[in-house]
Design an enzyme around this catalytic site. Sequence first.
Site: not given
Length: 708
Positions: A389, A391-392, A514
């Site tokens: 994935g 992510g931030g 976050d």
Amino acid sequence: MVPPSMGPSCHLPCSTAAGVLLWCISVCLTLHAVRAQSATFTSTVGGKEFTTFSFPTFDRSLMQLPTNLTFAGNSSVTQNTLQITPDSNSASGPDNFLVNQTGSVFLSSPFVLWASEPAGGRYVASFSTVFRINLYRANATNKGEGLAFVVASSNGGGSPPPGSHGGYLGLTNASTDGNAANGFAAVELDTVKQPYDLDDNHVGLDVNGVRSTHAAALTPFGIQLAPIDTTVNDGFYMVWVDYNGATRRVRAYMAKNGSRPGVAVLDAPLDLSTVLLGKRAYFGFSASTGVKYQFNCVRMWNMTVERLPDSSTASRSMSGWKLGAAVGVPCAVALAIGLLAGLYIRRKGKMVAGVTAVDLSAIPGMPREFDFRELKRGTNNFDKKMKLGQGGYGVVYRATVAGEGGRSMEVAVKQFSGANTKGQEDFLAELSIINRLRHRNLVKLIGWCHQNGVLLLVYDLMPNGSLDRHLFGRAGDAPSPTLSWEQRYKVAAGVASALNYLHHDYDHVVIHRDMKPSNIMLDAAFNARLGDFGLARALDADKTSYTDRAGLPGTLGYIAPECFHTGRATRESDVFGFGAVVLEIVCGRRNSCCHPAGCSQLLEEAWELHGAGSVLEAVDPRLAGAFDEAEAERLLLLGLACSHPNPGERPKAQAILQILTHSAPPPDVPPSRPAFMWPVVLVKGDEEMYTSGSSATCSTVMTSSLLR
Ligand SMILES: *[C@@H]1O[C@H](CO)[C@@H](O)[C@H](O)[C@H]1NC(C)=O
Ligand SMILES: *[C@@H]1O[C@H](CO)[C@@H](O)[C@H](O)[C@H]1NC(C)=O
Ligand SMILES: *[C@@H]1O[C@H](CO)[C@@H](O)[C@H](O)[C@H]1NC(C)=O
Ligand SMILES: *[C@@H]1O[C@H](CO)[C@@H](O)[C@H](O)[C@H]1NC(C)=O
Ligand SMILES: *[C@@H]1O[C@H](CO)[C@@H](O)[C@H](O)[C@H]1NC(C)=O
Ligand SMILES: *[C@@H]1O[C@H](CO)[C@@H](O)[C@H](O)[C@H]1NC(C)=O
Ligand SMILES: *[C@@H]1O[C@H](CO)[C@@H](O)[C@H](O)[C@H]1NC(C)=O
């Protein structure tokens, strides 16, 4: 029974040891079950000695000499109760008798509360106490002022300080308040709001003065000191105060009934060895009334104190001391190593790549440093197929690396994009903090790697990926079967527990910054594991590390409205993000907001449904009615309460946890969404945090993309 001194989560080895010990005491004490009235006895547990006393009730004979208790000022015993300030009327009328009174009651003998250690440093005793209070509002329209449990170098010396009535709680007066020479710490239960207080119903930690170093409102816990309507609430409360000398923390718990709740109303650092003027200190109570008055009563009192050898009787057995050293010294050593490592990282930050690697890995408990080649090999040269994935802060890959004993293990490797040198230094400093965070609902950090300006973090692999995938699915992914109601509730409770740990239970306040479903990972049993905590602070110096977030839909919905003004992340802004996540968990759709104008559709719709009395209509239709209605309502109300536009109105993580564990009722939520008020009024404890925290923003890119 004397409760164990540790809260629900012990994270450091030292505090765990202390927790186990105190737990042992509590078990042993129940076994011994001393029934004598106002008895004192000593016990030995694991080589440590403890003194326990208990006053199941108070007798007038305690006021006669020679006595166990020292009464000062206007205190007395009547009706089997310690009246720290007077409680009965007299011929002179209540206003002369009850107004402007002060009193204190202390144990007549002091305890030795700390000892110098041979290696330097101080060993501090632990204690645990429970008492039952009754703050009764004698005058229906007024109440005042409060009662405190006190640990003091002096036992009141016959009378409380002159002028210590009113807000001074019998502890100090206008000229002495705050002086280090006062030598006391107290847990106050305060019923009058002074200009420096947060409200008229709070608990606070007072160190040498009545301006609390830490305070918490009690109303969110459903506690009302000196209630108005005594037919509904009789004003009796059990109060537990636990002090852990090893971790130097004090925790207070309150409940109407006999069992101690899991969540503390007050949890604050306190080093008694630096507050007290000497090694000996007295335990007791102090209270006052002002122009307004109430009864300040203590109905029962149990206490267990760890016994340290009195230096004046040094010939006594050293066994307790040795055990203390056995626990204290390794902790001190570990701490020293940690500090050195921290210094080393800061000073040698620029040389991070080569040198610190070796030294850090020598420190037990530090995450391991991985060889870049190993991670490169393990991810098939960062093959897209291995991508889990985005992510931030970068891309996450699945990797196979060598684990303990050479067996291969599956991990998640997060590759950080665009971190600059400043970021790396801060990052490694931060790593030492992150690494010490241990909680079952946090993703565990296994190691790190730094090579040619690329930072990599290695985490436990979470077999079930991130929460957003299960709630919303992802473009291109086959839709996952939706989470059941039980799984959803468990996830919300797990995230709340992690948040409470970061905000209140750990030695430093850690702001997540976050909160969103893509940062919530799910382990094999679908337990929530919060990831990316603390990282924003290390990485946000560099705006470019956020660029990949700008295009992600859904992110804006997690940012508290005040952040757009302050640009600062706080516990309250984390709670806001948590609220958005809870609503998404229940409703099964994104708090969608591709642009600021359409930001909070889900929130607004849920609030409207709540106003219309049909909040359950917001529940994810994919559940097809298979959910617990009471629980769903609880979660929705909690989500709305956390989404309150004004930070001060949002529940704290502790209260959130209580609501989720059903130990507190669901929050009251106004029928329509309140307006956002600016400027934001901050409560005292949080202000400190705002300034002591880094200047990290809620999220750099969010602010800038809005301003664009
Ligand atoms: C106080 O101590 C006594 C004697 O050890 C015990 O019977 C009683 O249950 C204790 N009370 C509380 C509230 O812990
Ligand atoms: C009070 O003093 C008496 C006599 O010294 C002693 O037996 C008793 O245990 C003491 N009680 C407490 C609670 O200290
Ligand atoms: C309270 O204590 C003060 C000082 O010790 C004394 O002057 C006053 O009379 C006391 N009040 C009552 C009601 O006993
Ligand atoms: C109580 O103390 C306040 C000041 O602290 C004073 O203004 C007031 O007159 C006092 N009341 C009485 C009855 O002594
Ligand atoms: C409560 O206290 C206020 C101020 O001291 C007084 O004016 C009022 O009469 C009192 N009320 C009662 C019911 O005693
Ligand atoms: C405060 O108490 C000290 C003694 O503890 C006394 O000397 C001083 O006068 C008091 N100040 C006021 C304002 O009452
Ligand atoms: C606490 O005790 C009261 C009666 O004293 C009872 O009505 C109430 O239900 C109890 N609360 C809990 C949480 O056990």
